[in-house]
Structures are given as structure tokens and as C-alpha cells.
Design an enzyme around this catalytic site. Structure first.
Site, short mmCIF file in Angstrom:
data_model
loop_
_atom_site.label_atom_id
_atom_site.label_comp_id
_atom_site.label_asym_id
_atom_site.label_seq_id
_atom_site.Cartn_x
_atom_site.Cartn_y
_atom_site.Cartn_z
N GLN A 159 44.11 20.94 -31.46
CA GLN A 159 44.64 20.18 -30.90
C GLN A 159 45.70 19.62 -29.73
O GLN A 159 46.22 18.71 -29.05
CB GLN A 159 45.42 19.42 -31.84
CG GLN A 159 45.73 17.59 -32.30
CD GLN A 159 43.80 16.77 -32.62
OE1 GLN A 159 43.77 17.77 -33.50
NE2 GLN A 159 44.00 15.90 -32.31
N LYS A 168 48.12 19.80 -37.03
CA LYS A 168 47.26 19.36 -38.27
C LYS A 168 47.82 19.43 -39.84
O LYS A 168 48.73 19.51 -39.81
CB LYS A 168 45.88 19.88 -38.33
CG LYS A 168 44.80 19.73 -38.50
CD LYS A 168 44.28 18.62 -37.51
CE LYS A 168 43.05 17.98 -38.03
NZ LYS A 168 42.12 17.60 -36.69
N GLY A 208 43.39 10.63 -38.96
CA GLY A 208 41.99 10.56 -39.98
C GLY A 208 41.42 12.41 -40.14
O GLY A 208 42.14 12.83 -38.68
N ASP A 209 40.93 12.45 -40.06
CA ASP A 209 39.76 13.49 -40.38
C ASP A 209 38.81 13.24 -41.32
O ASP A 209 38.63 12.82 -41.65
CB ASP A 209 40.52 15.39 -39.96
CG ASP A 209 40.25 16.57 -39.12
OD1 ASP A 209 39.61 16.22 -38.06
OD2 ASP A 209 39.43 17.66 -40.19
N ASN A 239 32.24 9.63 -40.56
CA ASN A 239 32.82 8.93 -38.65
C ASN A 239 32.09 9.25 -37.74
O ASN A 239 31.70 8.48 -36.61
CB ASN A 239 34.57 8.76 -39.32
CG ASN A 239 35.08 8.18 -37.81
OD1 ASN A 239 35.05 9.26 -37.26
ND2 ASN A 239 34.67 7.40 -38.16
N SER A 251 43.93 7.17 -30.78
CA SER A 251 44.90 6.95 -31.53
C SER A 251 46.45 6.53 -31.13
O SER A 251 47.44 5.81 -30.80
CB SER A 251 45.00 8.55 -32.46
OG SER A 251 43.99 8.20 -33.51
P1 NDP Z 1 33.49 13.30 -42.47
O1 NDP Z 1 34.61 13.76 -43.48
O2 NDP Z 1 33.30 11.46 -41.94
O3 NDP Z 1 32.43 14.03 -42.35
C1 NDP Z 1 32.54 14.56 -42.29
C2 NDP Z 1 30.19 15.20 -42.09
O4 NDP Z 1 30.47 16.60 -42.55
C3 NDP Z 1 29.87 14.70 -43.93
O5 NDP Z 1 28.78 14.78 -43.31
C4 NDP Z 1 29.55 16.41 -44.54
O6 NDP Z 1 28.99 15.84 -45.23
C5 NDP Z 1 29.68 16.98 -43.41
N1 NDP Z 1 30.48 18.64 -43.99
C6 NDP Z 1 31.67 18.13 -44.53
N2 NDP Z 1 32.07 19.77 -44.60
C7 NDP Z 1 31.04 20.51 -44.52
C8 NDP Z 1 30.40 21.39 -44.70
N3 NDP Z 1 31.99 22.47 -44.86
N4 NDP Z 1 29.49 22.25 -44.72
C9 NDP Z 1 29.01 21.47 -44.32
N5 NDP Z 1 29.03 19.73 -43.74
C10 NDP Z 1 30.04 19.80 -44.36
O7 NDP Z 1 34.80 14.23 -40.91
P2 NDP Z 1 34.45 13.28 -40.10
O8 NDP Z 1 33.47 12.90 -39.34
O9 NDP Z 1 36.23 12.62 -39.39
O10 NDP Z 1 35.02 14.99 -38.90
C11 NDP Z 1 33.54 15.54 -37.98
C12 NDP Z 1 34.04 16.65 -37.25
O11 NDP Z 1 34.82 15.95 -36.50
C13 NDP Z 1 35.06 17.63 -38.63
O12 NDP Z 1 34.93 19.00 -37.38
C14 NDP Z 1 36.26 16.71 -37.48
O13 NDP Z 1 37.94 17.99 -37.17
C15 NDP Z 1 36.14 16.26 -36.56
N6 NDP Z 1 36.88 15.14 -35.46
C16 NDP Z 1 36.75 13.73 -35.89
C17 NDP Z 1 38.03 13.38 -35.65
C18 NDP Z 1 38.06 12.01 -35.62
O14 NDP Z 1 38.19 11.23 -35.52
N7 NDP Z 1 37.95 11.41 -37.64
C19 NDP Z 1 37.80 13.51 -33.80
C20 NDP Z 1 37.91 14.79 -33.59
C21 NDP Z 1 37.75 15.27 -34.36
P3 NDP Z 1 29.75 14.90 -46.94
O15 NDP Z 1 28.89 13.84 -46.61
O16 NDP Z 1 28.22 15.95 -47.96
O17 NDP Z 1 30.84 15.06 -47.41
O1 2IT Z 2 40.66 15.71 -34.34
C1 2IT Z 2 40.60 15.53 -34.16
O2 2IT Z 2 41.54 15.18 -33.06
C2 2IT Z 2 41.71 14.17 -34.92
N1 2IT Z 2 40.95 14.76 -35.82
C3 2IT Z 2 42.03 13.24 -34.51
C4 2IT Z 2 43.79 13.18 -34.72
C5 2IT Z 2 44.25 11.82 -34.32
O3 2IT Z 2 45.47 11.71 -34.36
O4 2IT Z 2 44.04 10.85 -33.81
#
Ligand code: NDP
Ligand code: 2IT
Length: 450
Positions: A109, A124, A163-164, A239, A383
Site C-alpha cells: 500500500q 492495512k 474496505g478490502d 467488488n 478514497s
Molecule cells: P471482495 O470480498 O468483494 O471479493 C473477493 C473475491 O475474491 C470474492 O469473489 C471471493 O470469493 C474471492 N476470494 C477471496 N478470497 C479468496 C481465496 N482465498 N481464494 C479464492 N477466492 C477468494 O473483495 P474485493 O473485490 O474488494 O478484493 C479483491 C482483491 O482486490 C483483493 O486482493 C483486495 O486486496 C484487492 N483490492 C481491493 C480494493 C477495494 O477497493 N476493495 C482496492 C484495491 C485492491 P467468495 O465470494 O467465495 O468469498
Molecule cells: O488495497 C487497496 O488499495 C484497498 N483495499 C483500498 C484502500 C483504501 O484506503 O481505499
């Protein structure tokens, strides 16, 4: 020097900190030529300071479920570096959460936030709490218990979580409500809030849309190509995956896959996003098996039936691949299959979803590879826009946020590709991202003194 620091870090961290070490090794190896050429970095101990978190906070979270059973979880916040601005980064609720995973995410990050060009540091946090199968009230009770501990360490000018995985606007809403009750302060202490109390338009979409804005700009500049009519593969169904698919479809691409933690969907006619949203949005998290039941011609593959050492999503021919679920979900054999099937670009939506040996293979074979710290920075960028709006008591309209998001993603592409060129490793976006991000943080660390 880099080898010395890695060896001492191996010693001072637990042997189980493998994911953190993976992230640090990648970054430090990119920086080797830079630190050799500038004695200031050694004199000010920049690398040693950069790989050591400012503080690791761990706390107990106790809460009571709907059957009046008591549960205990671990809660964490890792404040890694605040040289560029207040600590900033998401909260992850997933059973796999521990200090190894959070140190890797907080470390990444720092670099992502630096690349955004905005005044935010790296952090984080999260918990090993599993939101799956919990009622709305249980989620609320857990979030309140989590904030009862976390509130003392954060603040609008101190540390601003978001969120994450497992944490969306519903959870941020509950966390914010509790923060306000405890502190009596209505301040922008969290981002990704519901719009009703200070959230920014486009924050839910920002990460996924940003990934596609980055991809579109890179394809235009590097290959004089667009996404129109191109077959794309996406992993995940949360997401980031949903909004990556949404924007790809708006750009005329044909997205043929998505996945969750239990299995993957292949739909040759294009993913029907309304069904994925119904199954997965608002914390419902129903299995994707339900998609195949509703869409004739689509195929569901259970995780147990994935190719050996690989993932079902990456076995389909595509023009570009977008891993958007979680860390280390794209292996070397997946990379080999993608290359064999003619994939030209891999743009990460998740944090570190590609294993190091897979990255190496992509780069060797001339596949354009973009690390998440560059391509998924749109989430944290919006954010920061939310922090800005909260501080000025303004509300920006959708078009303004969207325009600024697109600008930021194009700037990141430019910064990363230019840095790679200047360092003599054109199109190596890993080195480009690490070096460009490092310079900004390191300069600030030198200026603020030890
Ligand atoms: P969500 O919780 O919305 O979705 C995660 C997705 O990944 C779900 O479909 C989940 O499946 C699947 N998943 C989670 N863990 C595992 C695992 N161990 N093995 C296989 N599938 C898995 O999270 P986000 O979409 O927010 O985050 C996804 C990725 O993006 C992460 O790496 C996060 O750190 C990164 N990220 C997120 C940001 C954000 O703004 N939200 C910003 C930048 C990066 P299931 O539905 O079965 O739980
Ligand atoms: O991995 C990421 O960049 C996030 N989960 C979002 C972080 C944030 O502060 O919006």
C-alpha cells in the site's frame, strides 16, 4: 546491500512471513540499481526503515452471535509508513488474515499510494473473522466490537481505513456508526462510507473502473489497441471483479469468466453481470454454482476440478487477463497456459495475485504485465477524493470523480512506463512501479529526518 537487508529481515521476521517476504523481495530487487547509484539511501538507512512497519497493533475482538454464543477474534491494524500523508489502506475480514498477510498488504500500500501522487501513507488492517454465513445483525455486532478497539488508533488526520476483502460499504457504515458513538466526532475517519453520510460517488466502482482505465491507456500507448471486441478473462466475483467486468463490458469487451473461492464460471456468450451481482453484492456471497443453473451454455468448475497447480479461469484463450480475487491465484503453469493461448496483457486488479515465477515468464515472453500497485490504485485514489470532500464539506458529482479517476490512472501509467524506460527496462512495469513509487517515499523520508 539488498541481499544483506533481505537476510536480516528473514531473521527478524517469523519463518511464516512468506507472503510479506515475497512482496519485499520483489520491491528490493527492483531498487538495487537505484540504491547503488545514490549514496543518500544508504546514509539515511532508507531501505531498512522502509521494510520495518511503524507499528503493528493487535487487539481482541469479542462479540455475541444471534444464538447468544460468545466469539473471540483477532483484530489488527498495521501502520507501516506515513511519510507522504496519514496512514491509509483497507480492512480485510477473512479467516486467512494474520500479521504476515497484513504486513504484505500494508507494505504494498505504501508504494501504491505513492504512485497515486496523492498525500497518503501506507497501512492495512482487519480480522480473522469470517463474514460468510453471518446475519446482518452479527456483522453489525462484530463491526461494533472491532471499532470499540480500533477507534483509539485512527483519525481523519492519523489513519483512515477503508474496505478490502469481506469489507464493503455495509461494514464501513457499521464501523463508522460505532466510531461516531464513541468519539462524538463526525469526521472523515473511514472511506468507502455510504453516500448518505459522507461517502463519495464512484468509490464502490473505483478500483475495477480504474483497472480498466489503466488497461485501456496502456493498450492504446503500447499496442495501438482498444478493448472493443476483445475476449477477456477475469477472476473473482467481489467488488473489484464486478466493476472490472462492468467497465470492460462498457468498453465493448467480451468477458467470459469469473470465479469465487469455491469455483469458476465460463460463459462463452459473456458474463451476465446482473446475475453475479444478485449472487454476490450486499454481502450475500452465494455460490457461483447458481449462475450455471440459470444460464444455459455456461459451465461451472468446482475448485477440486481445477487443472493441477492452476486455476480454471486461466485455461481459456483470451486477449487480456484480469486477476481480481486474491494473492497468488495465478501460478506459473497458469501463465504458461495463458501465453500458449495468445494472451497479450495481464493487468492485476487484486493485490499480488500473480506468483513471482509467473511474472517472470510473462516478462520473458513479452506479455504486458501490470502489478496491482499500479493498476488497482483507483480505489485508494477515490478514497482520497472522499477524504478531500469530507474535509471541505463538499460533494463532487459523478462525472467529476470519474474524470479525476481516469486522469489519475493515465498519470500512473505514464509515470510507471516512463520510469521503466529511463531505467533501461522498457515495458517492465514492475520495476517502473517500484522505482517511481520508492523515489517519492524515500525523498520524503530523507526530508523528514530520522
Ligand atoms: P471482495 O470480498 O468483494 O471479493 C473477493 C473475491 O475474491 C470474492 O469473489 C471471493 O470469493 C474471492 N476470494 C477471496 N478470497 C479468496 C481465496 N482465498 N481464494 C479464492 N477466492 C477468494 O473483495 P474485493 O473485490 O474488494 O478484493 C479483491 C482483491 O482486490 C483483493 O486482493 C483486495 O486486496 C484487492 N483490492 C481491493 C480494493 C477495494 O477497493 N476493495 C482496492 C484495491 C485492491 P467468495 O465470494 O467465495 O468469498
Ligand atoms: O488495497 C487497496 O488499495 C484497498 N483495499 C483500498 C484502500 C483504501 O484506503 O481505499
Amino acid at each position: 546491500m539488498v541481499e544483506k537487508i533481505l537476510a536480516s529481515l528473514e531473521q527478524s521476521n517469523c519463518t511464516t512471513d512468506t507472503t510479506f517476504m515475497q512482496a519485499v523481495s520483489e520491491v528490493l530487487r527492483s531498487l538495487e540499481p537505484i540504491v547503488q547509484n545514490d549514496p543518500r539511501y544508504e546514509r539515511y538507512g532508507i531501505l531498512e526503515r522502509l521494510v520495518t512497519p511503524d507499528r503493528i497493533i493487535q487487539f481482541k475482538v469479542q462479540w455475541v452471535d444471534d444464538q447468544s454464543r460468545v466469539h473471540i477474534n483477532n483484530g489488527y491494524r498495521i501502520q507501516f509508513n506515513n511519510s507522504l500523508g496519514p496512514y491509509k489502506g483497507g480492512l480485510r475480514f477473512h479467516p486467512s488474515v494474520n500479521t504476515n498477510i497484513l504486513k504484505f498488504l500494508a507494505f504494498e500500500q505504501i508504494f501504491k499510494n505513492s504512485l497515486s501522487g496523492l498525500p497518503i501513507g501506507g497501512a492495512k488492517g482487519g480480522s480473522d473473522f469470517d463474514p460468510k454465513g453471518k446475519s446482518d445483525f452479527e456483522i453489525m455486532k462484530f463491526c461494533r466490537a472491532f471499532m470499540r478497539e480500533l477507534h483509539q488508533y485512527i483519525g481523519a488526520r492519523v489513519d483512515v481505513p477503508a474496505g478490502d476483502i469481506g469489507v464493503g460499504s455495509r461494514e464501513i457504515g457499521f464501523l463508522y456508526g460505532e466510531y461516531k458513538r464513541i468519539t462524538h466526532s463526525y469526521e472523515g475517519v473511514l472511506s468507502g462510507k455510504p453516500y448518505a453520510f459522507g461517502g463519495s460517488l464512484l468509490r464502490p466502482e473505483a478500483t475495477g473502473y480504474g483497472v480498466v482505465y489503466f488497461a485501456a491507456e496502456m493498450l492504446k500507448q503500447e499496442l495501438q489497441e482498444t478493448l472493443e471486441g476483445k475476449v477477456c478473462t477475469v477472476s473473482g466475483a467481489g467488488n473489484v471483479a464486478i466493476h472490472t467486468i462492468e467497465k470492460l463490458q462498457q468498453y465493448g469487451a467480451l468477458v467470459i469468466t469469473c470465479s469465487d473461492s469455491d469455483g469458476a464460471i465460463y460463459d462463452p456468450r459473456g458474463i451476465d453481470l446482473s446475475i453475479v451481482k444478485e449472487l454476490k453484492e450486499d454481502g450475500t456471497r452465494l455460490s457461483l454454482e447458481g449462475y450455471a443453473a440459470r444460464v444455459p451454455g455456461s459451465v461451472y468448475t468446482k475448485k477440486a476440478d481445477y487443472p493441477e497447480g492452476g486455476h480454471a479461469v486461466w485455461s481459456h484463450p483470451c486477449f487480456a487477463a484480469f486477476p481480481c480475487a486474491t494473492q497468488n491465484e495465478l501460478s506459473r503453469s497458469d501463465a504458461a497456459r495463458l501465453i500458449e493461448n495468445g494472451c497479450t496483457a495481464v493487468i492485476e486488479g487484486a493485490n499480488m495475485p500473480t506468483e513471482p515465477s509467473a511474472i517472470e515468464l510473462f516478462q520473458r515472453e513479452g506479455v504486458l504485465f501490470v502489478p496491482g500497485k499500479a493498476s488497482n490504485a483507483g480505489g485508494v485514489a477515490v478514497s482520497e477524493f472522499e477524504m478531500s470532500q469530507n474535509a471541505s464539506m463538499e460533494k463532487w458529482d459523478f462525472d467529476k470523480v470519474d474524470r479525476k479517476l481516469n486522469e489519475i490512472m493515465c498519470q500512473i501509467y505514464k509515470r510507471v512506463s516512463l520510469t521503466a524506460k529511463e531505467c533501461g527496462c522498457e515495458r517492465n512495469f514492475v520495476h517502473g512501479a517500484n522505482i517511481a513509487a520508492f523515489k517519492r517515499v524515500a525523498d520524503a523520508m530523507i526530508l523528514e529526518g530520522v
